[in-house]
Design an enzyme around this catalytic site. Sequence first.
Site, PDB file in Angstrom:
ATOM      1  N   ARG A 103       0.861  -1.181   0.000  1.00 14.91           N
ATOM      2  CA  ARG A 103       0.000   0.000   0.000  1.00 14.91           C
ATOM      3  C   ARG A 103       0.894   1.226   0.000  1.00 14.91           C
ATOM      4  O   ARG A 103       1.966   1.223   0.615  1.00 14.91           O
ATOM      5  CB  ARG A 103      -0.890   0.026   1.254  1.00 14.91           C
ATOM      6  CG  ARG A 103      -2.015  -1.010   1.254  1.00 14.91           C
ATOM      7  CD  ARG A 103      -3.078  -0.689   0.196  1.00 14.91           C
ATOM      8  NE  ARG A 103      -4.205  -1.602   0.221  1.00 14.91           N
ATOM      9  CZ  ARG A 103      -4.311  -2.700  -0.534  1.00 14.91           C
ATOM     10  NH1 ARG A 103      -3.339  -3.034  -1.365  1.00 14.91           N
ATOM     11  NH2 ARG A 103      -5.384  -3.449  -0.467  1.00 14.91           N
ATOM     12  N   GLU A 145      -4.242   7.536  -4.703  1.00 11.22           N
ATOM     13  CA  GLU A 145      -4.530   6.785  -5.937  1.00 11.22           C
ATOM     14  C   GLU A 145      -5.864   7.226  -6.508  1.00 11.22           C
ATOM     15  O   GLU A 145      -6.833   7.301  -5.752  1.00 11.22           O
ATOM     16  CB  GLU A 145      -4.531   5.283  -5.648  1.00 11.22           C
ATOM     17  CG  GLU A 145      -3.143   4.795  -5.255  1.00 11.22           C
ATOM     18  CD  GLU A 145      -3.059   3.298  -5.000  1.00 11.22           C
ATOM     19  OE1 GLU A 145      -4.061   2.592  -5.170  1.00 11.22           O
ATOM     20  OE2 GLU A 145      -1.966   2.835  -4.630  1.00 11.22           O
ATOM     21  N   HIS A 169      -1.511   0.298  -9.531  1.00 13.15           N
ATOM     22  CA  HIS A 169      -2.087  -0.656  -8.567  1.00 13.15           C
ATOM     23  C   HIS A 169      -2.727  -1.850  -9.301  1.00 13.15           C
ATOM     24  O   HIS A 169      -3.934  -2.085  -9.204  1.00 13.15           O
ATOM     25  CB  HIS A 169      -3.118   0.034  -7.657  1.00 13.15           C
ATOM     26  CG  HIS A 169      -3.381  -0.726  -6.377  1.00 13.15           C
ATOM     27  ND1 HIS A 169      -3.710  -0.135  -5.196  1.00 13.15           N
ATOM     28  CD2 HIS A 169      -3.367  -2.062  -6.114  1.00 13.15           C
ATOM     29  CE1 HIS A 169      -3.896  -1.059  -4.257  1.00 13.15           C
ATOM     30  NE2 HIS A 169      -3.697  -2.238  -4.793  1.00 13.15           N
TER      31      HIS A 169
HETATM   32  C1  DGY Z   1      -5.687  -6.382  -2.791  1.00 14.29           C
HETATM   33  O1  DGY Z   1      -6.410  -7.335  -3.060  1.00 14.29           O
HETATM   34  O2  DGY Z   1      -5.638  -5.880  -1.659  1.00 14.29           O
HETATM   35  C2  DGY Z   1      -4.856  -5.814  -3.886  1.00 14.29           C
HETATM   36  O3  DGY Z   1      -4.215  -4.660  -3.514  1.00 14.29           O
HETATM   37  C3  DGY Z   1      -5.722  -5.557  -5.086  1.00 14.29           C
HETATM   38  O4  DGY Z   1      -4.892  -5.490  -6.214  1.00 14.29           O
END
Ligand code: DGY
Length: 328
Positions: free
Chosen positions: A236, A265, A284
């Site tokens: 993240r 984002e 992402h």
């Molecule tokens: C998640 O599933 O948390 C991922 O970041 C999505 O791509």
Amino acid sequence: MQRVFSTKVLRSDLEERLAELGVYTRWREEGPMPREFLLEEMAKADALITGGLRIDETLLSQAKALRVVSTTSVGYDHFDIAAMRRHGVVGTHTPGVLDDTVADLAMALVLATARRIVELDGWVRQGRWTKGFDESLFGVDVHHRTMGILGMGRIGEAVARRAHYGFGMNVLYHSRSRHPHAEASVHAVYASFDELLRQSDFVVLLTPLTPATIGLMNRDAFAKMKPSAIFINVSRGKTVVEEDLFQALQSGQIRAAGLDVFVTEPTPTDNPLLSLPNVVASPHIGSATQATRDDMDRLAVDNLIAVLEGRFEDARIVPELQDLVKEL
Ligand code: DGY
């Protein structure tokens, strides 16, 4: 009869399964869903299926009938766990089905940064490949180097497997707890956070976003890395202090970064990190293949139905809310 509300479009067979529960609604007009529509639907819904909608006190206080929020992601940092607990709302997520896909992306960023693929793609397209290719454009090796994995869960182990068996890399890891399985199966060696930063040629960040990991990669952390090291983030964005990463990259304190996630984002195009040639950015896309996103959506629907039907043992309830089901 149950009312299910979705903030995202799902495949028609999944939407049909949800409709069979009673009433299924989602925003079907052009343009973004207005907040008023969301709040009106939340006031009636027994169950919500969503990607990254923030589930907080403001939303939950409107949602008097809500029993479950099913997120189509493994990460659930958009859940305010304390508020969900107060309102007795169960949260589910989608671990397991995306591990290999996210691990593939991590390796793609490792290779792209080490071998300068994006930068040199631009160089070719700009017509600069006119004669030789001098050492100023050389990359660095990946094979037989040391990879340090911060956060050794299922995805970490999938990355470690690729690194060890595919590229003959030495794998270090740092996690809240030891992972005997990863140590045995991929020869991952536990290291302290500082030791991992000091020794790794590639530091791959895979920790979930929690109060303990916000800003984990900051000025002090980058200062401990080798000047030749490459930083990869597929967890993240808020685990990184972007200004500190920019300084580290611009000053040559570290060599390059591959970033799939950002503090904001979508990240604005004027994010200074995007001005650096030694940054490879992706939007992402860790789990973004058709097959994996289909599996995640299917699992999220299975989770939601299992909770509504009281089959809690069949639902992937997030660890912090697992004890809640005893009270339901
Ligand atoms: C998640 O599933 O948390 C991922 O970041 C999505 O791509």
